[in-house]
Design a protein around this motif. Structure first.
Motif, PDB file in Angstrom:
ATOM      1  N   LEU A 190      10.866   3.014  -8.315  1.00 17.73           N
ATOM      2  CA  LEU A 190      11.284   4.101  -9.311  1.00 17.73           C
ATOM      3  C   LEU A 190      11.377   3.832 -10.797  1.00 17.73           C
ATOM      4  N   ALA A 191      11.991   2.560 -10.992  1.00 20.88           N
ATOM      5  CA  ALA A 191      12.178   2.255 -12.335  1.00 20.88           C
ATOM      6  C   ALA A 191      10.534   1.859 -13.214  1.00 20.88           C
ATOM      7  N   VAL A 192       9.789   1.354 -12.296  1.00 21.08           N
ATOM      8  CA  VAL A 192       8.514   0.929 -12.643  1.00 21.08           C
ATOM      9  C   VAL A 192       7.782   2.257 -12.826  1.00 21.08           C
ATOM     10  N   VAL A 193       7.811   3.104 -11.944  1.00 22.73           N
ATOM     11  CA  VAL A 193       7.178   4.423 -12.198  1.00 22.73           C
ATOM     12  C   VAL A 193       7.749   5.282 -13.509  1.00 22.73           C
ATOM     13  N   ALA A 194       9.127   5.159 -13.550  1.00 22.81           N
ATOM     14  CA  ALA A 194       9.550   5.728 -14.709  1.00 22.81           C
ATOM     15  C   ALA A 194       9.201   5.267 -16.120  1.00 22.81           C
ATOM     16  N   MET A 195       9.073   3.970 -16.078  1.00 23.02           N
ATOM     17  CA  MET A 195       8.870   2.977 -17.296  1.00 23.02           C
ATOM     18  C   MET A 195       7.073   3.235 -17.529  1.00 23.02           C
ATOM     19  N   ALA A 196       6.280   3.249 -16.568  1.00 21.69           N
ATOM     20  CA  ALA A 196       4.925   3.573 -16.556  1.00 21.69           C
ATOM     21  C   ALA A 196       4.596   4.995 -17.168  1.00 21.69           C
ATOM     22  N   SER A 197       5.467   5.946 -16.680  1.00 21.24           N
ATOM     23  CA  SER A 197       5.273   7.426 -17.258  1.00 21.24           C
ATOM     24  C   SER A 197       5.711   7.220 -18.548  1.00 21.24           C
ATOM     25  N   GLN A 198       6.854   6.633 -19.214  1.00 20.58           N
ATOM     26  CA  GLN A 198       7.116   6.727 -20.436  1.00 20.58           C
ATOM     27  C   GLN A 198       6.036   6.206 -21.379  1.00 20.58           C
ATOM     28  N   THR A 199       5.502   4.912 -21.025  1.00 20.39           N
ATOM     29  CA  THR A 199       4.811   4.209 -21.922  1.00 20.39           C
ATOM     30  C   THR A 199       3.401   4.756 -21.784  1.00 20.39           C
ATOM     31  N   ASN A 200       2.984   5.506 -20.583  1.00 17.72           N
ATOM     32  CA  ASN A 200       1.791   6.196 -20.454  1.00 17.72           C
ATOM     33  C   ASN A 200       1.791   7.354 -21.503  1.00 17.72           C
ATOM     34  N   ALA A 201       2.842   7.964 -21.372  1.00 14.75           N
ATOM     35  CA  ALA A 201       2.868   9.159 -22.478  1.00 14.75           C
ATOM     36  C   ALA A 201       2.944   8.624 -24.017  1.00 14.75           C
ATOM     37  N   LEU A 202       3.508   7.446 -24.249  1.00 14.24           N
ATOM     38  CA  LEU A 202       3.562   7.210 -25.861  1.00 14.24           C
ATOM     39  C   LEU A 202       2.200   6.718 -26.176  1.00 14.24           C
ATOM     40  N   ALA A 203       1.640   6.003 -25.251  1.00 14.21           N
ATOM     41  CA  ALA A 203       0.354   5.496 -25.560  1.00 14.21           C
ATOM     42  C   ALA A 203      -0.792   6.749 -25.730  1.00 14.21           C
ATOM     43  N   ASN A 204      -0.777   7.628 -24.728  1.00 11.67           N
ATOM     44  CA  ASN A 204      -1.514   8.905 -25.043  1.00 11.67           C
ATOM     45  C   ASN A 204      -0.992   9.643 -26.266  1.00 11.67           C
ATOM     46  N   ALA A 205       0.064   9.721 -26.518  1.00  5.91           N
ATOM     47  CA  ALA A 205       0.489  10.663 -27.703  1.00  5.91           C
ATOM     48  C   ALA A 205      -0.015   9.988 -28.930  1.00  5.91           C
ATOM     49  N   LEU A 206       0.204   8.667 -28.931  1.00  4.52           N
ATOM     50  CA  LEU A 206      -0.118   7.862 -30.292  1.00  4.52           C
ATOM     51  C   LEU A 206      -1.689   7.538 -30.212  1.00  4.52           C
ATOM     52  N   GLN A 207      -2.407   7.952 -29.317  1.00  7.83           N
ATOM     53  CA  GLN A 207      -3.964   7.552 -28.973  1.00  7.83           C
ATOM     54  C   GLN A 207      -4.096   6.003 -29.456  1.00  7.83           C
ATOM     55  N   ILE A 208      -3.221   5.044 -28.895  1.00  7.43           N
ATOM     56  CA  ILE A 208      -3.557   3.639 -29.125  1.00  7.43           C
ATOM     57  C   ILE A 208      -4.803   3.198 -28.607  1.00  7.43           C
ATOM     58  N   PRO A 209      -5.659   2.468 -29.361  1.00  8.69           N
ATOM     59  CA  PRO A 209      -6.879   2.103 -29.044  1.00  8.69           C
ATOM     60  C   PRO A 209      -6.585   1.009 -27.886  1.00  8.69           C
ATOM     61  N   VAL A 210      -7.534   0.672 -27.041  1.00  9.94           N
ATOM     62  CA  VAL A 210      -7.397  -0.245 -25.887  1.00  9.94           C
ATOM     63  C   VAL A 210      -7.881  -1.507 -26.647  1.00  9.94           C
ATOM     64  N   LYS A 252       0.676  -1.086  -0.145  1.00 11.18           N
ATOM     65  CA  LYS A 252      -0.167  -0.120  -0.023  1.00 11.18           C
ATOM     66  C   LYS A 252       0.773   1.192  -0.048  1.00 11.18           C
ATOM     67  N   GLU A 253       2.035   1.255   0.797  1.00 10.59           N
ATOM     68  CA  GLU A 253       2.922   2.497   0.874  1.00 10.59           C
ATOM     69  C   GLU A 253       3.386   2.397  -0.561  1.00 10.59           C
ATOM     70  N   LEU A 254       4.240   1.525  -1.129  1.00  9.77           N
ATOM     71  CA  LEU A 254       4.629   1.616  -2.594  1.00  9.77           C
ATOM     72  C   LEU A 254       3.483   2.098  -3.375  1.00  9.77           C
ATOM     73  N   VAL A 255       2.266   1.710  -3.395  1.00  6.43           N
ATOM     74  CA  VAL A 255       1.443   2.239  -4.594  1.00  6.43           C
ATOM     75  C   VAL A 255       1.256   3.853  -4.039  1.00  6.43           C
ATOM     76  N   TYR A 256       1.149   4.205  -2.804  1.00  5.69           N
ATOM     77  CA  TYR A 256       0.925   5.537  -2.355  1.00  5.69           C
ATOM     78  C   TYR A 256       2.187   6.244  -2.985  1.00  5.69           C
ATOM     79  N   VAL A 257       3.179   5.925  -2.952  1.00  7.00           N
ATOM     80  CA  VAL A 257       4.339   6.592  -3.437  1.00  7.00           C
ATOM     81  C   VAL A 257       4.363   6.851  -4.954  1.00  7.00           C
ATOM     82  N   ALA A 258       3.971   5.750  -5.636  1.00  7.14           N
ATOM     83  CA  ALA A 258       4.251   5.749  -7.241  1.00  7.14           C
ATOM     84  C   ALA A 258       2.913   7.007  -7.427  1.00  7.14           C
ATOM     85  N   VAL A 259       1.733   6.793  -6.822  1.00  9.29           N
ATOM     86  CA  VAL A 259       0.717   7.863  -6.928  1.00  9.29           C
ATOM     87  C   VAL A 259       1.039   9.361  -6.748  1.00  9.29           C
ATOM     88  N   SER A 260       1.830   9.453  -5.708  1.00 14.60           N
ATOM     89  CA  SER A 260       2.260  10.680  -5.277  1.00 14.60           C
ATOM     90  C   SER A 260       3.288  11.177  -6.180  1.00 14.60           C
TER      91      SER A 260
END
Length: 167
Positions: A135-155, A97-105
């Motif tokens: 921190l590596a997972v948060v950074a990777m998620a931030s990068q792939t989230n940005a790419l998916a949003n920029a490219l508007q990849i459908p789910v 729970k604390e790790l999730v809290y840090v990631a969201v923060s």
């Protein structure tokens, strides 16, 4: 006068928190209640007493001291946080729970919460390796989230509830 707070023109230390950030001091937007002020307000005192009892520590951090300016908000926020972060059968363990809290923060850019919940995660056993992985997972998620949003990849339909599973 703020909810039960004595009138005074300048709060102690003018609201300065001694954490320098790039040469400047961070300033609060509300006064941080002292223990003496807490003792004069039964609602705030009850919450602070519960924080101390729940955490097994006399320390009450600045977040709660700032919320003390609005006792109803303080009560609601503490009750909700205590409920969500408590260990429940079948739920996430306290460290997760604390790790999730840090990631969201991190995602929300909340420096205060990043620091306070990183400290809480360490107190619950987080290792330096786990912190590095987080921190590596948060950074990777931030990068792939940005790419998916920029490219508007459908789910993919298989990822949707009730959708067809990919084989």
């Amino acid at each position: 006068m703020l909810a039960g707070r004595p009138d005074r023109s300048v709060p102690p230390a003018a609201g300065i928190i001694g954490t320098p950030r790039r040469g400047a001091l961070l300033m609060t937007t509300v006064p941080l209640w002292t223990d003496a002020e807490v003792e004069r307000d039964p609602r705030v005192r009850a919450v602070f007493d519960d924080i101390r009892a729940t955490r097994g520590s006399p320390f009450v951090n600045n977040f709660w001291r700032g919320l003390a300016n609005q006792p109803a908000l303080l009560e609601r926020s503490w009750a909700a946080l205590k409920e969500v972060m408590s260990a429940r059968e079948g739920g996430l363990d306290p460290l997760t729970k604390e790790l999730v809290y840090v990631a969201v923060s991190i995602a929300n850019g909340c420096s205060y919460c990043i620091h306070s919940h990183t400290a809480a995660a360490r107190a619950k056993g987080m290792t330096a390796g786990q912190h590095a992985d987080l921190l590596a997972v948060v950074a990777m998620a931030s990068q792939t989230n940005a790419l998916a949003n920029a490219l508007q990849i459908p789910v993919d339909p298989g990822f949707l509830v009730g959708g067809e599973r990919a084989g």
